[in-house]
Design a protein around this motif. Sequence first.
Motif, PDB file in Angstrom:
ATOM      1  N   HIS A 149      16.406  40.990  32.394  1.00 14.40           N
ATOM      2  CA  HIS A 149      17.359  42.093  32.515  1.00 14.40           C
ATOM      3  C   HIS A 149      18.191  42.038  33.808  1.00 14.40           C
ATOM      4  O   HIS A 149      19.417  42.230  33.777  1.00 14.40           O
ATOM      5  CB  HIS A 149      16.590  43.425  32.451  1.00 14.40           C
ATOM      6  CG  HIS A 149      17.444  44.622  32.636  1.00 14.40           C
ATOM      7  ND1 HIS A 149      18.165  45.190  31.608  1.00 14.40           N
ATOM      8  CD2 HIS A 149      17.729  45.362  33.738  1.00 14.40           C
ATOM      9  CE1 HIS A 149      18.838  46.224  32.075  1.00 14.40           C
ATOM     10  NE2 HIS A 149      18.591  46.356  33.363  1.00 14.40           N
TER      11      HIS A 149
ATOM     12  N   HIS B 196      22.298  41.476  34.463  1.00 10.93           N
ATOM     13  CA  HIS B 196      23.298  42.273  35.178  1.00 10.93           C
ATOM     14  C   HIS B 196      24.323  41.368  35.877  1.00 10.93           C
ATOM     15  O   HIS B 196      25.513  41.652  35.879  1.00 10.93           O
ATOM     16  CB  HIS B 196      22.622  43.167  36.221  1.00 10.93           C
ATOM     17  CG  HIS B 196      22.189  44.504  35.665  1.00 10.93           C
ATOM     18  ND1 HIS B 196      23.090  45.393  35.137  1.00 10.93           N
ATOM     19  CD2 HIS B 196      20.973  45.093  35.574  1.00 10.93           C
ATOM     20  CE1 HIS B 196      22.441  46.489  34.734  1.00 10.93           C
ATOM     21  NE2 HIS B 196      21.152  46.327  34.983  1.00 10.93           N
TER      22      HIS B 196
ATOM     23  N   ASP C 220      23.517  49.653  32.316  1.00  5.35           N
ATOM     24  CA  ASP C 220      22.824  48.884  31.281  1.00  5.35           C
ATOM     25  C   ASP C 220      23.655  48.728  30.005  1.00  5.35           C
ATOM     26  O   ASP C 220      24.211  49.695  29.492  1.00  5.35           O
ATOM     27  CB  ASP C 220      21.481  49.552  30.957  1.00  5.35           C
ATOM     28  CG  ASP C 220      20.480  49.342  32.079  1.00  5.35           C
ATOM     29  OD1 ASP C 220      20.753  48.524  32.982  1.00  5.35           O
ATOM     30  OD2 ASP C 220      19.413  49.982  32.044  1.00  5.35           O
TER      31      ASP C 220
END
Length: 346
Positions: free
Chosen positions: A111, A115, A310
């Motif tokens: 994750h 980004h 997100d």
Amino acid sequence: MTILGIETSCDETAAAVVEDGTQLLSNIVVSQIDIHKEFGGVVPEVAARSHIEVIIPVIEKALKDAGKSWEEIDAIAVTKGPGLIGSLLIGTLTARTLAIAKQKPLYGVHHVLGHVYANWLVEPQPTFPVLALIVSGGHSQLVLFKEHFKYTLIGQTRDDAVGEAFDKVAKVLGLPYPGGPSVGRAAQDGDPNKYDLPEAKLDGPYEFSFSGLKTALLRTAQREIGESYDFPSSKVAAKLEPQQVVDLAASFEEAATATLVRKTKLAYEEFQPATVVIAGGVAASPYLRNKLSEALPVEINYAPRELCTDNAAMIASLAYFQSKHQPADDPYKLETQPSLPIERYT
Ligand code: KG4
Ligand code: ZN
């Protein structure tokens, strides 16, 4: 290569379709902010249940908006960690099931690294070496990328992440969740120099610490309302004047931003990267963007704000580059990894 990305690591249910890691075809994000707002933060069990409810329609909408049928999807990418375990499980189990049923290669991705790859979705794409300032609700890191999948963690926070500090400060000031945008908005009407909040003294030049700053903010607020340091933080907001709230918000934003900018500038001078990027939810902060652009001699090509918080587009983008470096994952075996440090990424 057309990749369907799926992201459910925290409180956003997201799906996106990206071509060759760089062309955004669709980007659907269903935020649970309104659900978690009344609790002042994310409630993990509630988050997982909300993901189950919307994940399939979100994926269907991402395919529809991209104008792609399942036959035209070459691979599926999903966040495997870090994040909340219950939330991650919904995404990974959905992705694994779809990979098996639709017979597509599956890529489990990181994750936080994802980004950084939001920056490959904007023109011009970053050129290596890339210095990345990663600032989210869970991470505050400086990472130097020599090339794709060759990177060094040069510094990170010792305690709270900067986004987490924004969220906690918002609570003290009585501002809504998520704290980053609400503190930022309040700060616009405040004086950033009204309160002198100290910067943490750390051994390493690229280490961060935001816990002390958050406490300094609380102590200042307690002093301002004439209470002692054992006065409960949850009761401070009710006694603050509106002007004190905006001045405290502005002073906190200034102090947190100054640290991030100073260390990024120092890393820029030492490592001389070709490109500087910022990534993660706090990268959406207009104040941080302005201060960083003022401080650095290179132009920073900021990703749109919806790609900083997100989303699944960044996950699909990273998976494209990952597919050139690593084999696909086994859809019968891909595990979630709630704690997945960037320096031990496999
Ligand atoms: O990257 P992200 O969406 O989720 C994590 O991976 O943690 O980051 C969420 C964090 C929250 O702490 C939120 O307050 C902060 O990003 N944030 C912002 C802004 N938008 C979100 N902080 C400052 N300014 C913003 N505009
Ligand atoms: Zn995130």
